[in-house]
Motif scaffolding. Structure first.
Motif, PDB file in Angstrom:
ATOM      1  N   UNK A 331     109.021  55.793   4.040  1.00  0.00           N
ATOM      2  CA  UNK A 331     107.579  55.605   4.205  1.00  0.00           C
ATOM      3  C   UNK A 331     106.961  54.891   3.005  1.00  0.00           C
ATOM      4  N   UNK A 332     107.753  54.708   1.934  1.00  0.00           N
ATOM      5  CA  UNK A 332     107.276  53.892   0.803  1.00  0.00           C
ATOM      6  C   UNK A 332     107.781  52.458   0.904  1.00  0.00           C
ATOM      7  N   UNK A 333     108.540  52.165   1.963  1.00  0.00           N
ATOM      8  CA  UNK A 333     108.923  50.782   2.219  1.00  0.00           C
ATOM      9  C   UNK A 333     110.297  50.360   1.727  1.00  0.00           C
ATOM     10  N   UNK A 334     111.161  51.299   1.369  1.00  0.00           N
ATOM     11  CA  UNK A 334     112.505  50.937   0.903  1.00  0.00           C
ATOM     12  C   UNK A 334     113.477  50.907   2.078  1.00  0.00           C
ATOM     13  N   UNK A 335     114.063  49.721   2.371  1.00  0.00           N
ATOM     14  CA  UNK A 335     114.959  49.629   3.517  1.00  0.00           C
ATOM     15  C   UNK A 335     116.424  49.878   3.154  1.00  0.00           C
TER      16      UNK A 335
END
Length: 625
Positions: A331-335
């Motif tokens: 949810x913090x954008x780390x894929x």
């Protein structure tokens, strides 16, 4: 648009079995040169060999869901299988007769996974242990999306006949039609106790109660709605691909359209654990996040390519289908990107290894995806991530300690148990290691291509490095019949020998040309693949070199001894077989265009890695059961 959706059901068979006509050529053995070969038909025994099966990995995954077992489950539409990925990243693929173009998948009220089978007009069920059941029924026609309803049944869309289907957990099918159902695509359970679905052909949203009453909602701005979910506030949220929007609809039919910068042709959508909406944008390789107040954030990079379906995972992250892989984004954008157990990465990638393991399965390296793969002789595949090292795994061998040992491009040697526990070893002198084998001294020996050396590592992890005149970009390595290790030197077109005490001898000879894989033959000589001059070489332990060149040998890369007493080799476009007298038989490889590495299995067949993405192959011999 409906035709476009129907075309999505086109699929490629996941494991093709093909009997091939072989052509044999006789190569003249000579120390100086090989003469032109005579072409003739293969013998009946050779023709009986060559049955090929190709096993493949993730391809065109369409659906994804959080499973009841804490894993994420997905459909492998292109290869007719169902996939499972554990929280640690281990991927398992399940195949079975009846899985045909599986599309969407959901967790059922009975603790199993349910999915639509577009290829056979059926609904499939798979338990978390992999047991499959299939249900057919009147009215099931190109089923697409599926969800669990508030009544404890599964509800699905029938794109082929514009209807909504219902199937109870005992397999009873009911079909509902109604005015306004036109190209039903996605479906979800609403907060009002009804089912809501998108009508892609007439630009509307449909509602069906559990008694089958259909209501249709239209509004300006709804165009070919795709994925729909029940989201924050009990409203329905859906992706509107053609007009670059996310739309919110209350259960009373009130519509709010979010057409913010950053929303570009959205397809999949889900409610995130953070209270926001997360959506996919495959055309721009983006994952988007939309707050209920309309703030949009875009995430791209890190391997996000062509994302389609998306779901909230059991671990508090978002999981999505990606091009031939499964993605995860926090949810913090780390894929993070997870590939199939079978995920070899193409003809121009580094050499891939494959070996028969102590458990009777085949183990192989997925170089570009940093995983070790395992496939049983019945075709069940799984994979294990290799953490901690920057470079991917290359060569692999069955170790003397009951584990598998492999080389890593990131200057390390890895060990993996049959349970999947990975240990990495580093040490002075390990430099871009390639191939690896068990030595007569019980240690592992490997080639170091970057620093022109041969390495040795004990099962306790102690590393020793050996250099010597003539070692030049060493590649393949094997234990010889004379108690020494033999290796190929593509850097100077020679074959090397090293004793367990480190004494190096180098052999040259006419016809040795960029040698790669090497193995011991049934005649106690060393056989090797010559990649540059398209030939197979043989060297005795006394250093006498013979070269075999026959019509059709093209770019051989690896070689192994078959259960039939012949040598089998991996090559561009085909698998080759060469007898001690130099007769070559070629077997064309379907689907994947050739082979990279090859080994014998406990089933007396040969198993090989493919240059095509996500494929492992098996070829029978004349003596295979």
């Amino acid at each position: 648009m409906r035709a476009q959706l129907l075309s999505r059901f086109a699929s490629v068979t996941g494991a093709g079995l093909l009997a091939l006509t072989a052509v044999a050529t006789r190569g003249t053995a000579a120390g100086s040169a090989a003469m032109a070969a005579e072409v003739h038909q293969a013998t009946a025994a050779a023709v009986r060999a060559g049955h090929m099966t190709i096993y493949r990995g993730i391809s065109f995954s369409r659906g994804i869901t959080a499973g009841p077992d804490g894993a994420v489950w997905f459909t492998n539409t292109g290869l007719d299988s169902i996939g499972r990925i554990s929280p640690s990243g281990q991927v398992t693929l399940y195949t079975g007769k009846g899985i045909s173009a599986p599309t969407k998948i959901t967790t059922g009220p009975d603790g199993a996974l349910w999915f639509t089978n577009g290829g056979t007009n059926s609904i499939g069920r798979i338990t978390t242990s992999g047991k499959l059941t299939f249900y057919t029924g009147t009215g099931i026609s190109s089923p697409l999306a599926i969800t669990t309803g508030p009544d404890g049944a599964l509800w699905f869309t029938n794109l082929g006949n514009n209807s909504i289907g219902r199937i109870s957990t005992d397999g009873t099918v009911t079909n509902y039609t109604g005015t306004g159902i036109d190209g039903p695509s996605s479906i979800t359970a609403g907060s009002d106790g009804a089912l809501w679905f998108t009508n892609i052909s007439n630009n509307s949203i449909g509602r069906i109660s559990t008694d089958g009453t259909v209501t249709n909602y239209t509004a300006p701005g709804i165009r070919a709605p795709d994925s729909i979910i029940s989201g924050p506030g009990g409203a329905l949220w859906f992706a509107n691909y053609p007009n670059w929007a996310i739309i919110r609809m209350t259960t009373a039919g009130k519509v709010t359209k979010f057409q913010e910068p950053g929303i570009k042709k959205p397809v999949g959508i889900t409610a995130g654990p953070d209270g926001a909406l997360w959506f996919t944008m495959p055309d721009s390789n983006n994952i988007g996040r939309l707050t209920t107040s309309g703030t949009v954030t875009n995430y791209r990079g890190g391997g996000i390519t062509g994302p389609e379906s998306i779901v909230a995972g059991p671990d508090g992250a978002l999981w999505f289908t990606n091009d031939n892989s499964i993605g995860r984004i926090t949810t913090t954008g780390t894929p993070s990107i997870f590939t199939a157990p079978i995920a070899t990465a193409g003809a121009h990638a580094s050499r891939f290894g494959i070996t028969s393991g102590p458990d009777g399965a085949l183990w192989f390296t997925n170089n570009n995806f940093h995983t070790i793969g395992r496939i049983t002789t019945s075709g069940k595949a799984s994979s294990f991530p290799v953490p901690g090292i920057s470079g991917g795994p290359r060569g692999i061998t069955d170790g003397p300690d009951g584990a598998l040992w492999f080389t890593e491009a990131g200057n390390a040697i890895g060990r993996i148990t049959t349970a999947g526990t990975v240990t990495n070893y580093t040490g002075t002198g390990i430099s871009s290691p390639a191939d690896i084998t068990v030595g007569p001294d019980g240690a592992l020996w490997f080639t170091n291509g970057a620093n022109n050396s041969i390495g040795r590592i004990t099962t306790a992890g102690k590393v020793t490095n050996f250099t010597g005149t003539g070692i030049s970009k060493p590649a393949g390595i094997t234990a010889g019949p004379d108690g020494a290790l033999w290796f190929t030197n593509p850097g100077n077109n020679s074959i090397g020998r090293i004793t367990t005490t480190g004494t190096v001898t180098n052999y040259t000879g006419t016809g040795i040309s960029k040698p790669a894989g090497i193995t011991v033959g049934p005649d106690h000589a060393l056989w090797f693949a010559n990649t540059r001059n398209n030939s197979i070489g043989r060297i005795t332990t006394a250093g006498k070199v013979t070269n075999y060149k026959a019509t059709g040998i093209s770019g051989p890369s690896d070689i192994t001894t078959g259960p039939d007493g012949a040598m089998w080799f991996a090559s561009f476009a085909f698998i080759g077989r060469i007898t001690p007298d130099g007769t070559v038989t070629r077997y064309k490889v379907p689907y994947c265009g050739g082979a990279l590495a090859i080994t014998g299995g406990v089933d007396r067949a040969l198993w090989f890695t493919c240059p095509g993405p996500s494929m492992i192959g098996r070829v029978t011999t004349a003596v295979t059961p």
